[in-house]
Design a protein around this motif. Structure first.
Motif, mmCIF file in Angstrom:
data_model
loop_
_atom_site.group_PDB
_atom_site.id
_atom_site.type_symbol
_atom_site.label_atom_id
_atom_site.label_comp_id
_atom_site.label_asym_id
_atom_site.label_seq_id
_atom_site.Cartn_x
_atom_site.Cartn_y
_atom_site.Cartn_z
ATOM 1 N N CYS A 2 -5.659 -58.215 32.747
ATOM 2 C CA CYS A 2 -5.181 -56.838 32.841
ATOM 3 C C CYS A 2 -4.815 -56.535 34.294
ATOM 4 O O CYS A 2 -5.018 -57.367 35.179
ATOM 5 N N ARG A 44 -5.616 -61.243 23.527
ATOM 6 C CA ARG A 44 -6.397 -60.002 23.475
ATOM 7 C C ARG A 44 -7.577 -60.027 24.444
ATOM 8 O O ARG A 44 -8.613 -59.396 24.229
ATOM 9 N N GLU A 80 -9.060 -56.801 25.711
ATOM 10 C CA GLU A 80 -9.958 -56.094 24.791
ATOM 11 C C GLU A 80 -11.262 -56.860 24.596
ATOM 12 O O GLU A 80 -12.354 -56.285 24.584
ATOM 13 N N ILE A 107 -15.525 -55.894 25.779
ATOM 14 C CA ILE A 107 -16.489 -55.721 24.680
ATOM 15 C C ILE A 107 -17.687 -56.652 24.866
ATOM 16 O O ILE A 107 -18.843 -56.260 24.679
ATOM 17 N N ARG A 151 -16.153 -48.806 19.392
ATOM 18 C CA ARG A 151 -15.832 -50.243 19.421
ATOM 19 C C ARG A 151 -16.759 -50.989 18.463
ATOM 20 O O ARG A 151 -17.891 -50.591 18.234
#
Length: 677
Positions: free
Chosen positions: A515, A609, A612, A616, A673
């Motif tokens: 990111c 991903r 994400e 998490i 989440r």
């Protein structure tokens, strides 16, 4: 040492399918190849080779790695030896980097001792074959024992003359330093500073390491002038290169046969091993007259899970040695015992029989260790109730250390029948022993310091110490990675799971950009998986618990800005076997989606991903740490000593309240989440 660019060239050239197919018959299955595992008795193909990742792995026994690790395991080579093996195969010139002064000093010390041992081995062999005393005394003894020339040569047997300083004088004359003659134990210094040979007047048995280096010697007294010597055998003393508890005589010559036959025969002495080799039984090692040690057990366990202990008819010796076999049971090994005919030891029995006869006798007469122990001790106990009770306690202790519940249950039923004791009683006693062992291993301990908050073990968001049974601190032994994995029911298993998933993301995608973040000037800056994990841990002053994981993350951070750095490649090829084993495990996939699926639908990969997935994992990791901390506090509050101390109890209650508040904050951060389970 081999420099990194050369290592990279070797790994690039060594195609995993090409290397493995020389030893294993492979069949294509989808994008991978599969075959029978060469490291255990495999009836259905469980050994997978991935050309895309450059990895192989057995999903039954767990062994595997890249081409270098496969050669290390299959050929029992060290990391540098395996690299040189592959370099020769692919015609790559080996370039070695210059060692640091500290590395040179350590290596020089050890290498000098090995060089002196090699000189001594050659000297003893030369005396045996070419000196008049060597032929008339040493060789005569070996011939009388029935040893063939090829066996004498194979085990590098030798002889030392009765002169008390012949070896030392020859070594000094050839330029070998007095310091290393003493450090290896070949000689010792008298009060008047003269050198005296340790092995004078003896036939010599070199002791080899797993890789074939001569690490020590054993000498047996022979001639009339040495008959008055009380000690029949003299062995090298402990040294920087020789630790008796970690060596087994004959392991270098037995390792391949142990893997192939999936069994090890354990005997007592040098000649037992040599005679069995001569008869054709090669999967045999000797403990050299000492009780088995954990280091020796681990050495055997590297090659097989099955061990047969061969005994002669000496009941006193048998009873003394069986006391140490509980360690083998604790390792989960399958132990058999074979009692040889009266008057025979493995040496004499092997000289009377060939390999087929020897193995047939063992197959017909070997018995399970606990059944053997029961029968042996029952003879002593007779009808004496006290001795029978002692026997039952001894057997219960042996059964209680066995890790497999099913195996324990089988032994309990067998012992109950042999001893005419109810199974319920044995089950109860075994359960008590195991509970006591588990409590001793896992129960947290508390200091007697005034600061009650420091007494609660844990690795919380404030950075407290790692609680038991979590892994040891950095710098401690990392050899057995599996021992750090929390077992069923242990606290810490939950956050260990998330920690492992975090490191898996680091190994697979560490250098990938996941990111962009804004810096202090408001500019968007790309951030890699490694950088995100490190920064997120620092934010709450946290560290990973497993020492291997900590090393992986630390090394990844130090190389993240190196040109061409790829985490998966770097750690799989790591020279530390603990790190490379973990990296291989984390990078391995047994199955991959076929091209058919990618044609019919868009498959979103983990790499796509990361933005994400990684956050998490980090949140779930921290949440699990908080949960573990709360468990420790509740455990501490149940301690009567703490419950009676109002000050300590109040501090713990406050701590519990604070952690519950943190738990609420973590729940908000998780929001809607999905928590990975």
């Amino acid at each position: 040492m081999i420099d990194q660019p050369t290592i990279d060239r070797i790994i690039d050239a060594a195609q995993i399918v090409d290397v493995v197919s020389e030893f294993v018959t492979l069949k294509k299955r989808g994008v991978n190849y599969v075959g029978l595992c060469p490291f255990h008795s495999d009836k259905t193909p469980s050994f997978y080779v991935s050309p895309a990742k450059g990895l192989c792995k057995c999903f039954a026994c767990g062994k595997g790695g890249n081409a270098v690790h496969f050669i290390m395991e299959h050929e029992q080579m060290t990391y540098p030896e395996a690299l040189k093996f592959l370099a020769k195969k692919y015609n790559i010139e080996i370039k070695e980097r210059e060692l640091t002064s500290e590395e040179k000093m350590v290596q020089s010390e050890r290498e000098s001792m090995f060089i002196v041992n090699n000189f001594a081995r050659d000297y003893f062999q030369n005396i045996l074959h070419n000196h008049v005393d060597g032929r008339s005394i040493g060789m005569a003894y070996l011939r009388q024992r029935g040893f063939r020339d090829d066996i004498i040569e194979k085990f590098q047997l030798g002889y030392c003359t009765e002169s008390h300083d012949a070896l030392s004088q020859e070594a000094l004359r050839k330029g070998y330093k007095k310091e290393y003659l003493v450090k290896t134990g070949l000689c010792y210094e008298t009060d008047d500073h003269r050198l005296r040979d340790r092995f004078w007047g003896r036939v010599i048995f070199p002791v080899h390491t797993l890789s074939g280096k001569v690490v020590a010697f054993g000498g047996r007294v022979l001639s009339s002038q040495t008959k008055g010597v009380k000690v029949k055998y003299v062995n090298s003393p402990e040294s920087e290169i020789y630790h008796k508890s970690n060596e087994l005589y004959g392991i270098y010559f037995a390792k391949q046969a142990m893997v192939k036959q999936d069994r090890c025969f354990l005997v007592e002495g040098y000649t037992d091993v040599i005679s069995m080799h001569q008869s054709g039984v090669e999967n045999v090692v000797a403990s050299s007259g000492t009780a088995l040690t954990p280091g020796q057990i681990r050495l055997i366990h590297r090659f097989t899970n099955n061990i047969t202990v061969l005994y002669d008819g000496d009941m006193a010796g048998i009873k003394a040695s069986i006391r140490g076999i509980d360690m083998l049971l604790e390792e989960g090994m399958n132990i058999k015992v074979c009692l040889l005919p009266d008057g025979d030891d493995p040496d004499s029995f092997a000289r009377k029989h060939n390999a087929t006869e020897f193995q047939q006798f063992i197959q017909e007469h070997e018995t399970d260790f606990l059944r053997f122990k029961t029968s042996l001790l029952l003879e002593d106990a007779g009808k004496d109730p006290i001795k029978r009770a002692e026997l039952i306690n001894s057997l219960v202790q042996s059964i209680s250390v066995i890790p497999e519940a099913i195996v324990r249950d089988v032994y309990i039923k067998e012992c109950g029948q042999l001893l005419h004791v109810e199974d319920k009683l044995l089950v109860s006693e075994v359960a008590k022993r195991r509970e006591a062992l588990a409590e001793k291993a896992n129960k947290p301990t508390y200091n007697n310091t005034p600061d009650a908050t420091a007494e609660v073990p844990g690795s919380d968001l404030a950075g407290n110490a790692v609680p038991p049974p979590f892994p040891p601190e950095e710098g401690e032994n990392l050899d057995t990675y599996q021992s750090y994995i929390p077992q069923e029911g242990k606290e810490g298993q939950e956050f260990y799971k998330y920690e492992r998933l975090i490191i898996q993301a680091v190994v697979r995608y560490g250098e990938k950009i996941m990111c962009n973040v804004e810096d202090e000037e408001g500019k968007e800056v790309p951030i890699s998986v490694i950088e995100y994990v490190i920064n997120d841990l620092k934010e709450d002053d946290l560290a990973l618990h497993n020492p291997v994981h900590r090393r992986i993350l630390s090394e990844a951070a130090s190389h993240i800005h190196d040109s061409g750095f790829v985490t998966e490649r770097y750690f799989i090829a790591h020279p530390d076997p603990a790190i490379s084993a973990v990296a291989t495990e984390l990078a391995s996939d047994r199955y991959q989606l076929s091209k058919f699926h990618s044609k019919t639908q868009k498959i979103i990969t983990d790499e796509e991903r990361l933005f994400e997935l990684v956050p998490i994992l980090m949140i779930n990791f921290k949440n699990a740490i908080v949960a573990a901390e709360l468990k420790h506090i509740m455990y501490a509050l149940q301690d009567p000593a703490i419950a009676e101390d109002d000050e300590k109890c109040a501090a713990l209650m406050q701590r519990h309240k604070d952690m519950k508040e943190i738990e609420k904050l973590m729940a908000k951060r998780l929001g809607d989440r999905v928590v990975l389970r």
